[in-house]
Design a protein around this motif. Structure first.
Motif, mmCIF file in Angstrom:
data_model
loop_
_atom_site.group_PDB
_atom_site.id
_atom_site.type_symbol
_atom_site.label_atom_id
_atom_site.label_comp_id
_atom_site.label_asym_id
_atom_site.label_seq_id
_atom_site.Cartn_x
_atom_site.Cartn_y
_atom_site.Cartn_z
ATOM 1 N N LYS A 91 25.157 87.529 -31.724
ATOM 2 C CA LYS A 91 24.087 87.242 -30.777
ATOM 3 C C LYS A 91 24.468 87.739 -29.378
ATOM 4 O O LYS A 91 23.639 88.316 -28.677
ATOM 5 N N ALA A 92 25.714 87.507 -28.995
ATOM 6 C CA ALA A 92 26.168 87.953 -27.674
ATOM 7 C C ALA A 92 26.091 89.467 -27.565
ATOM 8 O O ALA A 92 25.707 90.006 -26.517
ATOM 9 N N ILE A 93 26.437 90.155 -28.643
ATOM 10 C CA ILE A 93 26.395 91.621 -28.631
ATOM 11 C C ILE A 93 24.976 92.109 -28.360
ATOM 12 O O ILE A 93 24.779 93.022 -27.556
ATOM 13 N N THR A 94 23.995 91.484 -28.977
ATOM 14 C CA THR A 94 22.601 91.864 -28.780
ATOM 15 C C THR A 94 22.190 91.683 -27.326
ATOM 16 O O THR A 94 21.536 92.559 -26.743
ATOM 17 N N ILE A 95 22.583 90.573 -26.739
ATOM 18 C CA ILE A 95 22.242 90.300 -25.332
ATOM 19 C C ILE A 95 22.905 91.327 -24.418
ATOM 20 O O ILE A 95 22.260 91.865 -23.502
ATOM 21 N N LEU A 96 24.185 91.627 -24.668
ATOM 22 C CA LEU A 96 24.898 92.601 -23.837
ATOM 23 C C LEU A 96 24.291 94.000 -23.995
ATOM 24 O O LEU A 96 24.125 94.723 -23.010
ATOM 25 N N GLN A 97 23.946 94.375 -25.227
ATOM 26 C CA GLN A 97 23.321 95.683 -25.458
ATOM 27 C C GLN A 97 21.982 95.785 -24.734
ATOM 28 O O GLN A 97 21.649 96.822 -24.156
ATOM 29 N N LYS A 98 21.220 94.704 -24.749
ATOM 30 C CA LYS A 98 19.923 94.690 -24.072
ATOM 31 C C LYS A 98 20.108 94.856 -22.562
ATOM 32 O O LYS A 98 19.371 95.603 -21.913
ATOM 33 N N TYR A 99 21.106 94.184 -22.009
ATOM 34 C CA TYR A 99 21.373 94.299 -20.572
ATOM 35 C C TYR A 99 21.715 95.747 -20.211
ATOM 36 O O TYR A 99 21.177 96.312 -19.257
ATOM 37 N N VAL A 100 22.620 96.353 -20.989
ATOM 38 C CA VAL A 100 23.049 97.728 -20.714
ATOM 39 C C VAL A 100 21.866 98.693 -20.810
ATOM 40 O O VAL A 100 21.742 99.611 -19.996
ATOM 41 N N ALA A 101 20.989 98.469 -21.773
ATOM 42 C CA ALA A 101 19.815 99.336 -21.943
ATOM 43 C C ALA A 101 18.783 99.115 -20.834
ATOM 44 O O ALA A 101 18.119 100.060 -20.392
ATOM 45 N N LEU A 133 30.834 94.124 -23.700
ATOM 46 C CA LEU A 133 30.187 94.592 -24.921
ATOM 47 C C LEU A 133 31.211 95.300 -25.805
ATOM 48 O O LEU A 133 31.299 95.043 -27.007
ATOM 49 N N GLY A 134 32.000 96.179 -25.213
ATOM 50 C CA GLY A 134 33.039 96.880 -25.969
ATOM 51 C C GLY A 134 34.040 95.912 -26.584
ATOM 52 O O GLY A 134 34.410 96.046 -27.754
ATOM 53 N N ARG A 135 34.451 94.922 -25.814
ATOM 54 C CA ARG A 135 35.401 93.915 -26.329
ATOM 55 C C ARG A 135 34.790 93.120 -27.477
ATOM 56 O O ARG A 135 35.460 92.834 -28.474
ATOM 57 N N ALA A 136 33.525 92.754 -27.335
ATOM 58 C CA ALA A 136 32.849 91.989 -28.388
ATOM 59 C C ALA A 136 32.747 92.822 -29.669
ATOM 60 O O ALA A 136 32.958 92.300 -30.776
ATOM 61 N N ASP A 145 33.827 96.394 -35.176
ATOM 62 C CA ASP A 145 33.037 97.623 -35.077
ATOM 63 C C ASP A 145 33.744 98.576 -34.109
ATOM 64 O O ASP A 145 33.248 98.891 -33.024
ATOM 65 N N ASP A 146 34.916 99.048 -34.552
ATOM 66 C CA ASP A 146 35.777 99.843 -33.685
ATOM 67 C C ASP A 146 35.117 101.118 -33.176
ATOM 68 O O ASP A 146 35.238 101.456 -31.997
ATOM 69 N N ALA A 147 34.430 101.834 -34.040
ATOM 70 C CA ALA A 147 33.829 103.118 -33.650
ATOM 71 C C ALA A 147 32.828 102.939 -32.509
ATOM 72 O O ALA A 147 32.881 103.661 -31.513
ATOM 73 N N ASN A 148 31.924 101.972 -32.653
ATOM 74 C CA ASN A 148 30.944 101.732 -31.585
ATOM 75 C C ASN A 148 31.617 101.186 -30.331
ATOM 76 O O ASN A 148 31.221 101.536 -29.214
ATOM 77 N N THR A 205 33.199 104.022 -28.464
ATOM 78 C CA THR A 205 32.131 104.823 -27.841
ATOM 79 C C THR A 205 31.634 104.154 -26.567
ATOM 80 O O THR A 205 31.497 104.800 -25.522
ATOM 81 N N VAL A 206 31.365 102.857 -26.639
ATOM 82 C CA VAL A 206 30.874 102.094 -25.477
ATOM 83 C C VAL A 206 31.920 102.115 -24.354
ATOM 84 O O VAL A 206 31.590 102.361 -23.187
ATOM 85 N N LEU A 207 33.182 101.877 -24.708
ATOM 86 C CA LEU A 207 34.233 101.824 -23.683
ATOM 87 C C LEU A 207 34.507 103.207 -23.082
ATOM 88 O O LEU A 207 34.737 103.315 -21.880
ATOM 89 N N ASN A 208 34.447 104.245 -23.895
ATOM 90 C CA ASN A 208 34.624 105.605 -23.355
ATOM 91 C C ASN A 208 33.483 105.978 -22.412
ATOM 92 O O ASN A 208 33.706 106.637 -21.397
ATOM 93 N N LYS A 209 32.258 105.550 -22.727
ATOM 94 C CA LYS A 209 31.120 105.791 -21.828
ATOM 95 C C LYS A 209 31.327 105.043 -20.509
ATOM 96 O O LYS A 209 31.034 105.557 -19.434
ATOM 97 N N ALA A 210 31.886 103.831 -20.613
ATOM 98 C CA ALA A 210 32.162 103.053 -19.391
ATOM 99 C C ALA A 210 33.173 103.782 -18.513
ATOM 100 O O ALA A 210 33.020 103.826 -17.289
ATOM 101 N N VAL A 211 34.181 104.400 -19.122
ATOM 102 C CA VAL A 211 35.171 105.172 -18.352
ATOM 103 C C VAL A 211 34.499 106.377 -17.705
ATOM 104 O O VAL A 211 34.751 106.682 -16.538
ATOM 105 N N ALA A 212 33.625 107.044 -18.446
ATOM 106 C CA ALA A 212 32.926 108.213 -17.900
ATOM 107 C C ALA A 212 32.030 107.822 -16.731
ATOM 108 O O ALA A 212 31.965 108.527 -15.720
#
Length: 172
Positions: free
Chosen positions: A1-11, A38-41, A47-50, A53-60
């Motif tokens: 549930k937390a992941i969904t909320i965090l994804q919605k915020y980022v979007a 979100l990446g930590r969650a 879900d390592d791959a996603n 991806t999320v954390l690498n985008k954050a670095v970029a």
């Protein structure tokens, strides 16, 4: 549930490319924190791959946070036994880094990995670099314990080498 909320915020709240005021800066700071969480969650969920991806985008998007994001990924790799991956990331984020609390932790983890691989010279060089850093009590204790471990490894290596020389001399 937390992941969904965090994804919605980022979007919903994308990065403000050219912050015009302190409110825009605050939005970006909040966004990077949410993205990292979100990446930590995702990592905790497995879900390592996603997550990567999320954390690498954050670095970029937020290169100034490369250190703590890299530390998060390296810690995950270390927990999974992927020491070479953790080492690669830690070596990348500790180059020319200031000694912030995250960087001190990164250096300590890197020294621990080096020690485990028998690369005590590299571990010792890191400990020398950290010697002058100001840190909290837990970090000082951790640094001292790792210093002892490195010293023990170096002594063992030396004794092993000396015994090999003695055996060689006696055998010939």
């Amino acid at each position: 549930k937390a992941i969904t909320i965090l994804q919605k915020y980022v979007a919903t709240y994308p990065k403000v490319e050219r912050p015009a005021n302190s409110d825009d800066v605050s939005k970006n700071e909040m966004l990077v924190d949410v993205t990292i969480n979100l990446g930590r969650a995702l990592l905790k969920k497995g879900d390592d791959a996603n997550a990567i991806t999320v954390l690498n985008k954050a670095v970029a998007d937020f290169p100034q946070r490369k250190g703590d994001i890299g530390l998060t990924i390296a810690m995950h790799h270390k927990e999974k036994g992927k020491l070479d991956d953790a080492q690669r990331i830690l070596e990348n984020i500790t180059t020319d880094a200031t000694l912030s609390p995250e960087m001190v932790q990164s250096y300590l983890m890197l020294a621990e990995i080096y020690t485990g691989k028998g690369e005590t010279d590299k571990a010792g060089a890191i400990m020398e670099k950290l010697k002058g850093s100001s840190a909290d009590d837990d970090t000082i204790i951790q640094r001292n314990m790792l210093g002892l471990k490195i010293g023990d490894e170096m002594r063992e290596k030396k004794l092993y080498k000396e015994q090999g020389i003695k055996r060689e001399a006696m055998g010939r």
